[in-house]
Write a protein that holds these residues in place. Structure first.
Motif, PDB file in Angstrom:
ATOM      1  N   TYR A 117      -1.965  -8.411  -6.009  1.00  0.00           N
ATOM      2  CA  TYR A 117      -2.180  -9.595  -5.181  1.00  0.00           C
ATOM      3  C   TYR A 117      -3.550  -9.518  -4.518  1.00  0.00           C
ATOM      4  N   TYR A 157      -5.289 -11.309  -1.137  1.00  0.00           N
ATOM      5  CA  TYR A 157      -5.118 -12.123   0.061  1.00  0.00           C
ATOM      6  C   TYR A 157      -6.465 -12.245   0.763  1.00  0.00           C
ATOM      7  N   PHE A 159     -11.678 -11.314   5.500  1.00  0.00           N
ATOM      8  CA  PHE A 159     -11.216  -9.958   5.180  1.00  0.00           C
ATOM      9  C   PHE A 159     -10.327 -10.081   3.958  1.00  0.00           C
ATOM     10  N   LEU A 208      -7.904  -8.607   1.165  1.00  0.00           N
ATOM     11  CA  LEU A 208      -6.951  -7.514   0.998  1.00  0.00           C
ATOM     12  C   LEU A 208      -6.302  -7.591  -0.368  1.00  0.00           C
ATOM     13  N   GLN A 266       5.224  -4.885  -0.161  1.00  0.00           N
ATOM     14  CA  GLN A 266       3.896  -4.794  -0.754  1.00  0.00           C
ATOM     15  C   GLN A 266       3.086  -3.753   0.002  1.00  0.00           C
ATOM     16  N   TYR A 267       2.204  -3.073  -0.718  1.00  0.00           N
ATOM     17  CA  TYR A 267       1.362  -2.035  -0.134  1.00  0.00           C
ATOM     18  C   TYR A 267      -0.086  -2.491  -0.253  1.00  0.00           C
ATOM     19  N   PHE A 268      -0.758  -2.417   0.877  1.00  0.00           N
ATOM     20  CA  PHE A 268      -2.081  -2.999   0.971  1.00  0.00           C
ATOM     21  C   PHE A 268      -3.183  -1.956   0.864  1.00  0.00           C
ATOM     22  N   GLY A 269      -4.307  -2.376   0.272  1.00  0.00           N
ATOM     23  CA  GLY A 269      -5.498  -1.558   0.262  1.00  0.00           C
ATOM     24  C   GLY A 269      -6.217  -1.647   1.589  1.00  0.00           C
ATOM     25  N   PRO A 270      -7.316  -0.896   1.725  1.00  0.00           N
ATOM     26  CA  PRO A 270      -8.045  -0.846   2.992  1.00  0.00           C
ATOM     27  C   PRO A 270      -8.811  -2.123   3.314  1.00  0.00           C
ATOM     28  N   GLY A 271      -9.031  -2.985   2.315  1.00  0.00           N
ATOM     29  CA  GLY A 271      -9.679  -4.259   2.564  1.00  0.00           C
ATOM     30  C   GLY A 271     -11.184  -4.239   2.376  1.00  0.00           C
TER      31      GLY A 271
END
Lengths: 111, 111
Positions: free
Chosen positions: A34, A36, A88, A90, A100-105
């Motif tokens: 994903y 965002y 930002f 993501l 869901q697991y997010f990256g550092p952006g």
């Protein structure tokens, strides 16, 4: 264990320039991916999601595009940035049905 | 279309006090997720609630889900400064894995 990377971490680009943001996931296979965007002080807006290589769904008509050239790689692009593209960005992954697991952006500023 | 509404959007509380953040959603989903975001950082998964009546607790935070009322709560017990962050709830669209996020609740714990 799984990890998710994004780069660059920050980016300052002039209006009209191209964009390429990269997201890679390690330690898993065939994840859902994903993109965002979070504007300053706002919630998250889903831009694109992908359930497999070459499969991209766009959520919001806009100046951006996404590609998934490899199973664990997700790329966000633009041919010509607009001021409103600042935000930002993501990347996130999941296996479907769970969190869901997010990256550092990546923080993007378009000037 | 799924709507996810959080309230309050901003919460300033004293250390040691209790408070609850509410998350209302508009679909018949039986799953709800809570995330935490520190300033300038990405989102971290806090709780995954997968059924009606689910309750999860970690430290001073407890989350619950009432699918009949379409309501999830995040209860803060004896707040400490380290809990200061933005908290998001998210619900899945009825079909597929996409999440819709609430606007977020900015929590500031004052000492």
């Amino acid at each position: 264990s799984q990890t998710i990377h994004q780069w660059p971490a920050t980016l300052v680009q002039p209006v009209g320039s191209p964009l390429s943001l990269e997201c890679t996931v390690e330690g898993t296979s065939n994840p859902n991916l994903y993109w965002y965007r979070q504007a300053a002080g706002r919630g998250l807006q889903l831009l694109f999601y992908s359930v497999g290589i070459g499969q991209i769904s766009s959520e919001v008509p806009q100046n951006l595009s996404a590609s998934r050239p490899q199973d664990r790689q997700f790329i966000l692009s633009s041919k010509k940035l607009l001021l409103s593209d600042s935000g930002f960005y993501l990347c996130a992954w999941d296996w479907g049905g769970g969190s869901q697991y997010f990256g550092p952006g990546t923080r993007l500023l378009v000037l | 279309e799924l709507k996810v509404e959080q309230n309050p959007l901003f919460l300033s509380m004293q250390e040691g006090k209790n408070y609850t953040i509410y998350c209302n959603y508009s679909t018949t989903s039986d799953r709800l997720y809570w995330y935490r975001q520190d300033p300038g950082k990405s989102l971290e998964s806090l709780f995954v609630l997968l059924s009606n009546g689910a309750v999860k607790q970690e430290g001073r935070l407890m989350a619950s889900l009432d699918t009949k009322a379409r309501l999830s709560t995040l209860h803060i017990t004896a707040a400490v400064h380290d809990l200061s962050a933005t908290y998001f709830c998210a619900g899945p669209l009825e079909y597929g894995n996409k999440l819709v996020f609430g606007a977020g609740t900015i929590l500031r714990v004052k000492s």
